[in-house]
Motif scaffolding. Structure first.
Motif, PDB file in Angstrom:
ATOM      1  N   MET A  64      22.016  10.119  16.702  1.00  9.07           N
ATOM      2  CA  MET A  64      23.233  10.278  16.138  1.00  9.07           C
ATOM      3  C   MET A  64      23.022  11.683  15.628  1.00  9.07           C
ATOM      4  N   ARG A  65      24.182  12.591  16.059  1.00  9.86           N
ATOM      5  CA  ARG A  65      23.770  13.976  15.561  1.00  9.86           C
ATOM      6  C   ARG A  65      24.929  14.213  14.291  1.00  9.86           C
ATOM      7  N   VAL A  66      24.388  14.881  13.235  1.00 11.37           N
ATOM      8  CA  VAL A  66      24.733  15.122  11.922  1.00 11.37           C
ATOM      9  C   VAL A  66      25.380  16.545  12.089  1.00 11.37           C
ATOM     10  N   ASN A  67      26.806  16.585  11.793  1.00 11.61           N
ATOM     11  CA  ASN A  67      27.345  18.029  11.941  1.00 11.61           C
ATOM     12  C   ASN A  67      26.906  18.865  10.311  1.00 11.61           C
ATOM     13  N   THR A  68      26.574  20.214  10.676  1.00 11.25           N
ATOM     14  CA  THR A  68      26.184  21.130   9.671  1.00 11.25           C
ATOM     15  C   THR A  68      27.177  22.137   9.614  1.00 11.25           C
ATOM     16  N   TYR A  69      27.295  22.396   8.570  1.00 12.17           N
ATOM     17  CA  TYR A  69      28.183  23.891   8.313  1.00 12.17           C
ATOM     18  C   TYR A  69      27.579  24.875   7.499  1.00 12.17           C
ATOM     19  N   THR A  70      27.846  26.109   7.732  1.00 14.61           N
ATOM     20  CA  THR A  70      27.124  27.110   7.206  1.00 14.61           C
ATOM     21  C   THR A  70      28.031  27.635   6.160  1.00 14.61           C
ATOM     22  N   LEU A  71      27.236  27.553   4.907  1.00 12.73           N
ATOM     23  CA  LEU A  71      28.215  27.856   3.650  1.00 12.73           C
ATOM     24  C   LEU A  71      27.423  29.381   2.770  1.00 12.73           C
ATOM     25  N   LEU A  72      27.906  29.933   2.293  1.00 12.48           N
ATOM     26  CA  LEU A  72      27.494  30.910   1.385  1.00 12.48           C
ATOM     27  C   LEU A  72      27.217  30.695  -0.112  1.00 12.48           C
ATOM     28  N   GLY A  73      25.968  30.824  -0.314  1.00  7.73           N
ATOM     29  CA  GLY A  73      25.551  30.306  -1.505  1.00  7.73           C
ATOM     30  C   GLY A  73      25.904  31.342  -2.634  1.00  7.73           C
ATOM     31  N   ALA A  77      33.134  28.079  -8.263  1.00  7.04           N
ATOM     32  CA  ALA A  77      32.304  28.681  -8.813  1.00  7.04           C
ATOM     33  C   ALA A  77      31.153  29.265  -8.072  1.00  7.04           C
ATOM     34  N   THR A  78      30.767  28.777  -7.020  1.00  7.48           N
ATOM     35  CA  THR A  78      29.881  29.583  -5.810  1.00  7.48           C
ATOM     36  C   THR A  78      30.471  30.721  -5.667  1.00  7.48           C
ATOM     37  N   ALA A  79      31.635  30.648  -5.118  1.00  9.78           N
ATOM     38  CA  ALA A  79      32.593  32.110  -4.677  1.00  9.78           C
ATOM     39  C   ALA A  79      32.378  33.069  -5.612  1.00  9.78           C
TER      40      ALA A  79
END
Length: 92
Positions: free
Chosen positions: A1-10, A61-63
């Motif tokens: 089963m493939r898990v979707n990943t997302y690229t986020l900015l920290g 808060a991260t943004a």
């Protein structure tokens, strides 16, 4: 089963992979963030620009910690507060 990943900015401005999608989107060039359904961002995406410079954040808060400001369209009250507290020499 493939898990979707997302690229986020920290908060440190670096990209990282997450299994949870971001809750806010931003524009790297303008250093602005807003809701994912922001009318201004959606118009820019429709015109074909913006997308190559788009970033995503886990939360507001991260943004802010990454140095992005609130959008004047979809986060109008937060933008007004941010602008009122910004120093006179800071970019707007």
């Amino acid at each position: 089963m493939r898990v979707n990943t997302y690229t986020l900015l920290g908060a440190d401005g670096r990209s990282y992979e997450s299994t949870e999608p971001g809750t806010f989107g931003g524009h790297r060039g303008g250093r602005v963030y807003g809701r994912l359904d922001c009318p201004s961002a959606l118009r820019a995406i429709e015109r074909g620009g913006y997308v190559t410079h788009r970033v995503f954040f886990a939360d507001e808060a991260t943004a802010l910690a990454a140095g992005y400001r609130p959008c004047g369209t979809c986060l109008r009250e937060r933008y007004r507060s941010w602008k009122a507290s910004a120093s006179p020499n800071s970019p707007v």
